[in-house]
Enzyme design. Structure first.
Site, PDB file in Angstrom:
ATOM      1  N   GLU A  34      81.822  29.725  80.462  1.00  0.00           N
ATOM      2  CA  GLU A  34      82.020  28.962  79.231  1.00  0.00           C
ATOM      3  C   GLU A  34      83.072  27.917  79.579  1.00  0.00           C
ATOM      4  OE1 GLU A  34      83.310  27.283  76.408  1.00  0.00           O
ATOM      5  OE2 GLU A  34      84.335  29.103  75.744  1.00  0.00           O
ATOM      6  N   CYS A  51      87.685  24.084  73.458  1.00  0.00           N
ATOM      7  CA  CYS A  51      86.505  23.586  74.171  1.00  0.00           C
ATOM      8  C   CYS A  51      85.466  23.029  73.201  1.00  0.00           C
ATOM      9  CB  CYS A  51      85.905  24.687  75.030  1.00  0.00           C
ATOM     10  SG  CYS A  51      85.759  26.243  74.177  1.00  0.00           S
ATOM     11  N   LYS A  83      91.827  39.215  83.569  1.00  0.00           N
ATOM     12  CA  LYS A  83      92.929  38.368  84.028  1.00  0.00           C
ATOM     13  C   LYS A  83      93.202  37.274  82.998  1.00  0.00           C
ATOM     14  CE  LYS A  83      93.802  34.625  86.215  1.00  0.00           C
ATOM     15  NZ  LYS A  83      95.106  34.296  85.636  1.00  0.00           N
ATOM     16  N   GLU A 140      87.222  15.621  79.158  1.00  0.00           N
ATOM     17  CA  GLU A 140      87.818  16.515  78.168  1.00  0.00           C
ATOM     18  C   GLU A 140      89.331  16.294  78.142  1.00  0.00           C
ATOM     19  OE1 GLU A 140      87.611  20.808  78.936  1.00  0.00           O
ATOM     20  OE2 GLU A 140      87.037  21.028  76.831  1.00  0.00           O
TER      21      GLU A 140
END
Ligand code: NDP
Length: 450
Positions: A228, A262, A153, A352
């Site tokens: 992750e 990331c 997906k 983040e």
């Protein structure tokens, strides 16, 4: 329902796609389940041949794939070419790994004990929008090599390269049902994959928030999960570093992919004795980042992925930053390269941002550098800049993160394990380690008694 896919650099539609719902997800899982027994029985050398053929097809269609990725994510074409090159390398790597990932024999009384690596079954792959083809390949390669069938997906914003990869997989000769791709909402298709009783594992890359939902949803069927997730990594610059080299590289660890990475070293920790000098160099280097049309060969940074994401990124910068770059005067979800002097307690240093915003933070000495670097809920990557090899190794070992580079700003190599500590997730992608996440160890005892 129809999904309109935009080019973030023009804000114009580039595709209209039908979205899958729960029913289509169940159908895809059923296809993958049906294809599984025959696929797991395919001889390793034949699985390798198909992966190698897929790698070659990616190479032959690299320019088209790079353009798809560039237009769908807004990333500069030169970077997109590099990423598609890596997709091919990943498939080549796992083609080579298929028949080198075996078990062991263990001395026991009364016979022989051996271990085998067995595939898991149907694996759900949920991937984000920042490196769509790349991250899909990190999961497809080892999953298929181990003999699993997959339902992939892609993110709603960036489904186009995954659809093209599926076509190439069919052209390579993967049997029908082995590689399935579903375009649809995370909250519908993703959620159904997570809860589906016939999905054995979810390999997820994305936000820590959705990572938590994956763990919760997987609990019902005791699914295997690898995650992750986000990061808040540090570039640690010591006073004995080659400051020019570190300053020249630092911007690209935050502004590559417009910071939507990331592994972005979005905290630049600088020893106080060289802080002013380094900041000057960093501002100069950041001024040099070429922001503009992703189709231009010399562009280094494109727009953000969406208008909504730009709002989120902007919310992190309060007041006048230390440096703010220019953006093109044209449609597109542009956000400038931004440097903010901060403390490690500020929101810009704790959460983040996932945009081209770096927080510059002073530290006193080695112990303080390690303390500040580890003072984050995340633990994905990081860089250490120093000319002292022993210090580099001490700090690398003391940093709570999965991937560290010394005097370099890169994290990802096809051959080496990649993944996080703490709330950056668990499980490893890439290298031989990834194969462990797509197989179960089986122990078999054979009696030798008469
Ligand atoms: P998400 O975590 O929401 O999306 C990642 C993937 O998960 C997408 O395919 C998404 O589908 C899917 N998803 C979303 N909700 C669910 C759900 N309830 N169940 C199952 N799957 C789901 O990330 P965003 O795209 O919203 O980005 C938000 C923030 O996450 C970023 O700003 C960044 O901080 C972080 N992030 C980190 C990434 C990394 O590489 N570690 C990558 C992307 C984001 P859909 O597209 O339909 O929402």
């Amino acid at each position: 329902m129809t999904l309109t896919v935009l080019n973030p650099a023009t804000e114009q539609p580039i595709a209209e796609l039908e979205q899958a719902g729960v029913e289509e997800t169940d159908e895809a899982v059923a296809r993958a389940k049906e294809a599984y027994p025959a696929w797991r029985a395919v001889a390793p050398a034949d699985r390798a041949r198909l992966l190698r053929r897929l790698a070659t097809l990616v190479e032959e269609n690299a320019e088209e794939l790079a353009r798809i990725e560039s237009q769908n994510v807004g990333k500069p074409i030169s970077g997109a070419r590099g990423e598609i090159g890596m997709v091919a390398q990943v498939f080549h790597f796992y083609a080579g790994a298929v028949d080198k990932h075996g078990g062991e024999t263990i001395p026991v009384a009364g016979g022989v004990a051996a271990t085998f690596r067995e595939p898991l079954g149907v694996v759900g792959l949920i991937v984000p929008w920042n490196f769509p083809a790349n991250i899909a390949s990190w999961k497809l390669g080892p999953a298929l090599a181990c003999g699993n069938t997959v339902v992939l997906k892609p993110a709603e914003l960036t489904p186009l390269s995954a659809l093209r990869l599926r076509e190439l997989a069919l052209e390579a000769g993967f049997p029908e049902g082995v590689v399935n791709v579903l375009v649809g909402k995370g909250s519908v298709v993703g959620q159904r994959l997570i809860e589906h009783p016939h999905v054995a594992k979810i390999a997820f890359t994305g936000s820590t928030e959705v990572g938590r939902l994956v763990m919760q949803g997987a609990a019902g069927t005791i699914k295997r999960v690898t995650l992750e997730l986000g990061g808040k990594s540090a570039n640690v610059v010591f006073e004995d570093a080659d400051l020019e080299k570190a300053a020249a590289a630092a911007p690209y660890s935050v502004f590559d992919n417009a910071g939507q990475d990331c592994c972005a070293r979005s905290r630049v920790l600088v020893q106080r004795s060289v802080y002013d000098r380094f900041l000057e160099l960093l501002v100069d280097a950041t001024r040099g980042v070429k922001v503009g049309d992703p189709e231009d060969e010399s562009t280094e940074m494109g727009p953000l992925v969406s208008a909504q994401h730009r709002e989120t990124v902007a919310s992190f910068v309060e007041g006048e930053p230390t440096f703010r770059g220019d953006v093109p005067d044209r449609p597109g979800f542009w956000y400038p390269c931004t440097l903010v002097e901060a403390t490690n307690e500020d929101r810009v240093a704790r959460e983040e941002v996932f945009g081209p915003v770096a927080a510059v933070i002073p530290f006193e000495d080695e112990a303080d550098a390690i303390r500040v670097s580890n003072d984050t809920p995340y633990g994905l990557s990081g860089s250490i800049w120093t000319r002292d090899g022993a210090r580099a190794l001490r700090v690398a070992r003391a940093t709570d993160a999965g991937v560290i580079s010394v005097n370099a700003n890169t994290s990802v190599r096809v051959q080496t394990p990649f993944g996080g500590f703490k709330q950056s997730g668990f499980g490893r992608e890439l290298g031989m380690h990834a194969l462990e996440g797509y197989s179960e160890v089986k122990s078999v005892f054979i009696s030798t008694e008469g």
